[in-house]
Scaffold this motif. Structure first.
Motif, PDB file in Angstrom:
ATOM      1  N   ILE A  21     108.233 -67.931  57.797  1.00 36.99           N
ATOM      2  CA  ILE A  21     107.852 -67.630  56.531  1.00 36.99           C
ATOM      3  C   ILE A  21     108.621 -66.095  56.184  1.00 36.99           C
ATOM      4  O   ILE A  21     108.598 -65.608  57.268  1.00 36.99           O
ATOM      5  N   ALA A  22     108.777 -66.094  54.999  1.00 35.97           N
ATOM      6  CA  ALA A  22     109.822 -65.080  54.554  1.00 35.97           C
ATOM      7  C   ALA A  22     109.189 -64.058  53.777  1.00 35.97           C
ATOM      8  O   ALA A  22     109.366 -62.919  54.103  1.00 35.97           O
ATOM      9  N   PHE A  23     108.314 -64.660  52.902  1.00 42.56           N
ATOM     10  CA  PHE A  23     107.607 -63.758  52.091  1.00 42.56           C
ATOM     11  C   PHE A  23     106.100 -64.189  51.921  1.00 42.56           C
ATOM     12  O   PHE A  23     105.977 -65.650  51.408  1.00 42.56           O
ATOM     13  N   PRO A  24     105.152 -63.223  51.758  1.00 40.30           N
ATOM     14  CA  PRO A  24     105.223 -61.926  52.499  1.00 40.30           C
ATOM     15  C   PRO A  24     105.597 -62.114  54.046  1.00 40.30           C
ATOM     16  O   PRO A  24     105.416 -63.181  54.568  1.00 40.30           O
ATOM     17  N   PRO A  25     106.187 -60.800  54.440  1.00 39.20           N
ATOM     18  CA  PRO A  25     106.540 -60.939  55.966  1.00 39.20           C
ATOM     19  C   PRO A  25     105.398 -61.550  56.723  1.00 39.20           C
ATOM     20  O   PRO A  25     104.261 -61.280  56.606  1.00 39.20           O
ATOM     21  N   ARG A  26     105.747 -62.666  57.660  1.00 41.62           N
ATOM     22  CA  ARG A  26     104.867 -63.518  58.333  1.00 41.62           C
ATOM     23  C   ARG A  26     103.772 -62.630  59.210  1.00 41.62           C
ATOM     24  O   ARG A  26     102.769 -63.147  59.313  1.00 41.62           O
ATOM     25  N   GLN A  27     104.294 -61.499  59.657  1.00 41.11           N
ATOM     26  CA  GLN A  27     103.308 -60.899  60.569  1.00 41.11           C
ATOM     27  C   GLN A  27     102.103 -60.167  59.516  1.00 41.11           C
ATOM     28  O   GLN A  27     101.206 -60.151  60.162  1.00 41.11           O
ATOM     29  N   GLU A  28     102.687 -59.611  58.527  1.00 41.25           N
ATOM     30  CA  GLU A  28     101.647 -59.096  57.513  1.00 41.25           C
ATOM     31  C   GLU A  28     100.861 -60.052  56.953  1.00 41.25           C
ATOM     32  O   GLU A  28      99.407 -59.946  56.917  1.00 41.25           O
ATOM     33  N   SER A  29     101.186 -61.229  56.772  1.00 41.61           N
ATOM     34  CA  SER A  29     100.220 -62.350  56.229  1.00 41.61           C
ATOM     35  C   SER A  29      99.306 -63.036  57.192  1.00 41.61           C
ATOM     36  O   SER A  29      98.289 -63.162  57.213  1.00 41.61           O
ATOM     37  N   LEU A  30     100.013 -62.974  58.477  1.00 42.83           N
ATOM     38  CA  LEU A  30      99.040 -63.668  59.796  1.00 42.83           C
ATOM     39  C   LEU A  30      97.902 -62.390  60.186  1.00 42.83           C
ATOM     40  O   LEU A  30      96.857 -62.770  60.245  1.00 42.83           O
ATOM     41  N   ALA A  31      98.445 -61.162  59.927  1.00 41.19           N
ATOM     42  CA  ALA A  31      97.364 -60.225  60.217  1.00 41.19           C
ATOM     43  C   ALA A  31      96.144 -60.297  59.117  1.00 41.19           C
ATOM     44  O   ALA A  31      94.877 -60.288  59.328  1.00 41.19           O
ATOM     45  N   ASN A  32      96.507 -60.520  57.926  1.00 34.43           N
ATOM     46  CA  ASN A  32      95.417 -60.769  56.987  1.00 34.43           C
ATOM     47  C   ASN A  32      94.740 -61.955  56.955  1.00 34.43           C
ATOM     48  O   ASN A  32      93.513 -62.013  56.994  1.00 34.43           O
ATOM     49  N   ILE A  33      95.421 -63.114  57.533  1.00 33.10           N
ATOM     50  CA  ILE A  33      94.586 -64.385  57.704  1.00 33.10           C
ATOM     51  C   ILE A  33      93.519 -64.026  58.814  1.00 33.10           C
ATOM     52  O   ILE A  33      92.347 -64.376  58.671  1.00 33.10           O
ATOM     53  N   VAL A  34      93.824 -63.388  59.682  1.00 29.39           N
ATOM     54  CA  VAL A  34      93.075 -63.073  61.063  1.00 29.39           C
ATOM     55  C   VAL A  34      91.758 -62.144  60.482  1.00 29.39           C
ATOM     56  O   VAL A  34      90.747 -62.678  60.767  1.00 29.39           O
ATOM     57  N   ALA A  35      92.269 -61.272  59.545  1.00 28.00           N
ATOM     58  CA  ALA A  35      91.255 -60.244  59.058  1.00 28.00           C
ATOM     59  C   ALA A  35      90.168 -61.280  58.279  1.00 28.00           C
ATOM     60  O   ALA A  35      88.826 -60.891  58.349  1.00 28.00           O
ATOM     61  N   ALA A  36      90.529 -62.006  57.378  1.00 28.79           N
ATOM     62  CA  ALA A  36      89.791 -62.859  56.558  1.00 28.79           C
ATOM     63  C   ALA A  36      88.679 -63.718  57.440  1.00 28.79           C
ATOM     64  O   ALA A  36      87.860 -63.830  57.265  1.00 28.79           O
TER      65      ALA A  36
END
Length: 204
Positions: A21-36
């Motif tokens: 994954i390139a956008f949004p940065p995958r570590q950022e999107s993953l952190a948001n998925i985990v938070a959700a």
């Protein structure tokens, strides 16, 4: 209103495999998925995890391969239902619609990968089934595309899908905005195609 959160294809293929994954940065999107998912569990919102499975000889998502496995951050936590799919939409050839109906879910929040493929397909199918759809803009993500029709960066692909989703199919919000709505037990503003076409009407 009764929500569920569907976490689509958060698998190693999108991190250490052939489709990073390139956008949004995958570590950022993953952190948001985990938070959700954490907030969903804390507030009684069912979490559905979706996993894409391809034949063993496939170059992508080959069943049983390391790239097919769920990311540890998702797989290690409890979820309410697991959906294995072979097509883009989490509804195609699965029991997702029946499971949601049995739980009397009327609102489905979409997170995971990829924005324009499995996320968008799932969101459209959910809307066509009469569900209210919520699309988490920064808990989704995609890759750049180039083919006979043209070329688009990952950011362009992602943002274009968000605009289309917000015009008619889903309430597009950030993870933080979704979390606030979950905590408050409140619905999000619905998409409005009339409002989305206001600029075009004004300049026609």
């Amino acid at each position: 209103m009764k929500r569920a959160l569907v976490v689509i294809d958060v698998q190693n293929e999108y991190f250490t495999g052939a489709l990073p994954i390139a956008f949004p940065p995958r570590q950022e999107s993953l952190a948001n998925i985990v938070a959700a998912t954490e907030v969903a569990r804390a507030h009684g919102v069912p979490v559905v995890v979706v996993r894409h499975t391809a034949p063993a000889e496939s170059p992508l998502f080959a069943g049983g391969s390391p790239s097919w496995e769920l990311r540890e951050e998702i797989g290690r936590e409890p979820y309410d239902h697991l959906v294995d799919k072979t097509l883009a939409s989490a509804f195609a050839g699965t029991d997702l619609a029946e499971w949601l109906a049995a739980k009397e879910i009327d609102t489905l929040a979409v997170a995971g990968y990829m924005t324009q493929n499995c996320d968008e397909s799932t969101a459209r199918d959910a809307a066509h089934l009469g569900l209210t759809v919520e699309f988490l803009s920064d808990a989704t993500g995609t890759v750049p595309l180039s083919n006979s029709a043209g070329t688009a960066t990952a950011e362009e692909v992602h943002n274009h899908v968000l605009v289309v989703m917000a015009s008619n199919f889903a309430s597009v919000v950030t993870t933080a905005e979704w979390i606030d709505a979950v905590k408050a037990g409140e619905p999000l503003a619905r998409p409005n195609i009339w409002a989305s076409t206001e600029i075009a009407r004004a300049t026609s």
